[in-house]
Every structure is written in C-alpha cells, then in structure tokens.
Scaffold this active site. Structure first.
Site, PDB file in Angstrom:
ATOM      1  N   LYS A  13       0.825  -1.209   0.000  1.00  0.00           N
ATOM      2  CA  LYS A  13       0.000   0.000   0.000  1.00  0.00           C
ATOM      3  C   LYS A  13       0.863   1.266   0.000  1.00  0.00           C
ATOM      4  O   LYS A  13       0.530   2.242  -0.646  1.00  0.00           O
ATOM      5  CB  LYS A  13      -0.865   0.015   1.270  1.00  0.00           C
ATOM      6  N   ARG A  88      -9.873   2.587   9.821  1.00  0.00           N
ATOM      7  CA  ARG A  88      -9.392   1.260  10.209  1.00  0.00           C
ATOM      8  C   ARG A  88     -10.502   0.432  10.853  1.00  0.00           C
ATOM      9  O   ARG A  88     -10.319  -0.738  11.115  1.00  0.00           O
ATOM     10  CB  ARG A  88      -8.306   1.388  11.277  1.00  0.00           C
ATOM     11  N   ARG A 127      11.133  -5.721   5.546  1.00  0.00           N
ATOM     12  CA  ARG A 127      11.094  -4.263   5.572  1.00  0.00           C
ATOM     13  C   ARG A 127      11.887  -3.678   6.729  1.00  0.00           C
ATOM     14  O   ARG A 127      12.522  -2.627   6.594  1.00  0.00           O
ATOM     15  CB  ARG A 127       9.618  -3.843   5.652  1.00  0.00           C
ATOM     16  N   ARG A 129      11.007  -2.189   9.761  1.00  0.00           N
ATOM     17  CA  ARG A 129      10.638  -1.032  10.589  1.00  0.00           C
ATOM     18  C   ARG A 129      10.541  -1.495  12.041  1.00  0.00           C
ATOM     19  O   ARG A 129      10.362  -2.679  12.289  1.00  0.00           O
ATOM     20  CB  ARG A 129       9.285  -0.492  10.096  1.00  0.00           C
ATOM     21  N   ARG A 140      -0.844  -6.792  14.219  1.00  0.00           N
ATOM     22  CA  ARG A 140      -1.365  -5.854  13.208  1.00  0.00           C
ATOM     23  C   ARG A 140      -2.232  -6.588  12.194  1.00  0.00           C
ATOM     24  O   ARG A 140      -3.247  -6.076  11.736  1.00  0.00           O
ATOM     25  CB  ARG A 140      -0.221  -5.108  12.523  1.00  0.00           C
TER      26      ARG A 140
HETATM   27  P1  ADP Z   1       0.686  -0.534   8.784  1.00  0.00           P
HETATM   28  O1  ADP Z   1      -0.338  -0.361   7.704  1.00  0.00           O
HETATM   29  O2  ADP Z   1       1.937  -1.157   8.278  1.00  0.00           O
HETATM   30  O3  ADP Z   1       0.146  -1.144  10.052  1.00  0.00           O
HETATM   31  P2  ADP Z   1       0.510   2.289   9.480  1.00  0.00           P
HETATM   32  O4  ADP Z   1       1.613   3.265   9.222  1.00  0.00           O
HETATM   33  O5  ADP Z   1      -0.748   2.463   8.748  1.00  0.00           O
HETATM   34  O6  ADP Z   1       1.209   0.899   9.209  1.00  0.00           O
HETATM   35  O7  ADP Z   1       0.173   2.260  11.037  1.00  0.00           O
HETATM   36  C1  ADP Z   1       1.143   2.077  12.052  1.00  0.00           C
HETATM   37  C2  ADP Z   1       0.446   2.051  13.406  1.00  0.00           C
HETATM   38  O8  ADP Z   1      -0.223   3.306  13.643  1.00  0.00           O
HETATM   39  C3  ADP Z   1      -0.661   1.012  13.533  1.00  0.00           C
HETATM   40  O9  ADP Z   1      -0.164  -0.242  13.931  1.00  0.00           O
HETATM   41  C4  ADP Z   1      -1.581   1.649  14.593  1.00  0.00           C
HETATM   42  O10 ADP Z   1      -1.061   1.473  15.898  1.00  0.00           O
HETATM   43  C5  ADP Z   1      -1.479   3.129  14.265  1.00  0.00           C
HETATM   44  N1  ADP Z   1      -2.562   3.595  13.346  1.00  0.00           N
HETATM   45  C6  ADP Z   1      -2.405   4.055  12.062  1.00  0.00           C
HETATM   46  N2  ADP Z   1      -3.577   4.420  11.525  1.00  0.00           N
HETATM   47  C7  ADP Z   1      -4.517   4.197  12.470  1.00  0.00           C
HETATM   48  C8  ADP Z   1      -5.937   4.352  12.528  1.00  0.00           C
HETATM   49  N3  ADP Z   1      -6.642   4.808  11.469  1.00  0.00           N
HETATM   50  N4  ADP Z   1      -6.576   4.023  13.683  1.00  0.00           N
HETATM   51  C9  ADP Z   1      -5.901   3.554  14.741  1.00  0.00           C
HETATM   52  N5  ADP Z   1      -4.582   3.357  14.763  1.00  0.00           N
HETATM   53  C10 ADP Z   1      -3.878   3.680  13.637  1.00  0.00           C
END
Ligand code: ADP
Length: 188
Positions: A13, A88, A127, A129, A140
């Site tokens: 993504k 989410r 990756r 991170r 996740r």
């Molecule tokens: P990934 O898609 O790889 O999980 P993101 O960068 O989208 O990575 O998100 C990293 C972290 O940030 C998530 O594991 C969560 O803890 C938090 N997060 C991101 N977007 C949201 C959201 N819309 N609602 C709640 N938590 C979020």
C-alpha cells in the site's frame, strides 16, 4: 478525487499510494504517518498514541479522528485526498462519512489491495521497521482482519469498492490501480 486505500500491512500500500498521489496530484493522508509525526514531535496525541503503536494495536479513535479532521481542514485537501491506513474500523468510517458529508465532498473510490497472508508476512519481515517484529506483525494482521475487513462490506454496499490484485511487479499493480481510477471517473 477522494480515495480510500485498504489492505493488510505489507500489501504494498505504501509504494502504490505514493505513486497514486503523485499521479493524481492530491495530498496523501496517512494516519500512520500523522501519528509517527506526532510521536516524534512529542505532542499530547503522540504521547498517548505511542504505546498502542509499538505493540501493534489500534490507537483510540478519538486521537486518530482529531488528527484527520485537522489535516482535512487544510486548503490543499479541497481538491481531494488519499486516505491511507484510515479508516481502520467501522466507527472511523462512519465518522469520516459524517465529516465529508457535512463538507459536501464524498468518497469517490475505495481501493482494496489484496494479497495472501503468507506474502504479507514475508514482505514485512524484509522491511525492518521498528514495529515489524514478528509478534507485532501478527497483532497488526489480527487487527486488520477483525476490525478493518468489515469495512470492505460497508463500502461494497455503497458500490464504491474496487478490489485490486496486489501480486506481481509494482508497475503491473499500478496499472490495475489506474484502470480502477479511470472507471471511477478518472483524475479530477
Ligand atoms: P501498517 O499499515 O503497516 O500497520 P501504518 O503506518 O498504517 O502501518 O500504522 C502504524 C500504526 O499506527 C498502527 O499499527 C496503529 O497502531 C497506528 N494507526 C495508524 N492508523 C490508524 C488508525 N486509522 N486508527 C488507529 N490506529 C492507527
């Protein structure tokens, strides 16, 4: 255009959404990025969000919704936006609908990037991170399947969901995305 990008972590993504915002010339609204920025800047939202993020859990809706509303209020989001990592869960989706409806700016397209779990785990392991440790990855993925997957039905019912196959070379995947965008009315 206003586009939502859905897909499990590690589906590609990040790569595809970066290309799509460039192609469409719209801002990239990534809640993961907004949250990581808040953590780096030690804002109140960042301090509250950090423990959730480092354990792979979703950050409470109030914190995320406030960051999104603030970002959406910027002038550059008038022309459109690409939502990445947001909504989410159903509650976030309904809150976004209310915000956009009030502004008369509905979602045009929801893209689901679809890949197998095995591929996801492999891509994330490569990756590196800090929240890409195996136990955090598993959490996740669980939160994606439990909380985010129901959004697919929500948007399917609205008739705006397009599912894109995420396998193959990045260029091939992007071609599929461009076709879906064209079908939904093209760059605007
Ligand atoms: P990934 O898609 O790889 O999980 P993101 O960068 O989208 O990575 O998100 C990293 C972290 O940030 C998530 O594991 C969560 O803890 C938090 N997060 C991101 N977007 C949201 C959201 N819309 N609602 C709640 N938590 C979020």
């Amino acid at each position: 255009m206003r586009i939502i990008f859905l897909g499990p972590p590690g589906a590609g993504k990040g790569t595809q959404s970066a290309r799509l915002v460039k192609y469409l010339g719209i801002p990239h609204l990534s809640t993961g990025e907004l949250l990581r920025q808040a953590v780096r800047q030690h804002t109140q939202a960042g301090t509250l969000a950090e423990p959730y993020m480092s354990s792979g859990q979703l950050v409470p809706d109030e914190i995320v919704l406030k960051l999104v509303d603030e970002r959406l209020a910027s002038d550059d989001c008038l022309a459109g936006a690409m939502f990445d990592g947001f909504p989410r869960n159903l509650r976030q989706a309904e809150a976004l609908d209310r915000t956009l409806k009030a502004a008369g700016r509905p979602i045009d397209l929801v893209l689901e990037l679809k890949v197998d779990d095995a591929d996801v785990i492999k891509r994330l392991a490569d990756r590196g991170r800090s929240d890409d440790r195996p136990e955090v990855i598993a959490e996740r993925l669980r939160s994606y399947w439990n909380q985010t997957r129901p959004l697919l039905d929500y948007y399917r019912q609205k008739g705006i969901l397009h599912t894109i196959k995420g396998d193959g070379a990045p260029d091939e995947v992007f071609e599929r995305i461009k076709s879906a965008v064209a079908e939904a009315g093209g760059p605007q």
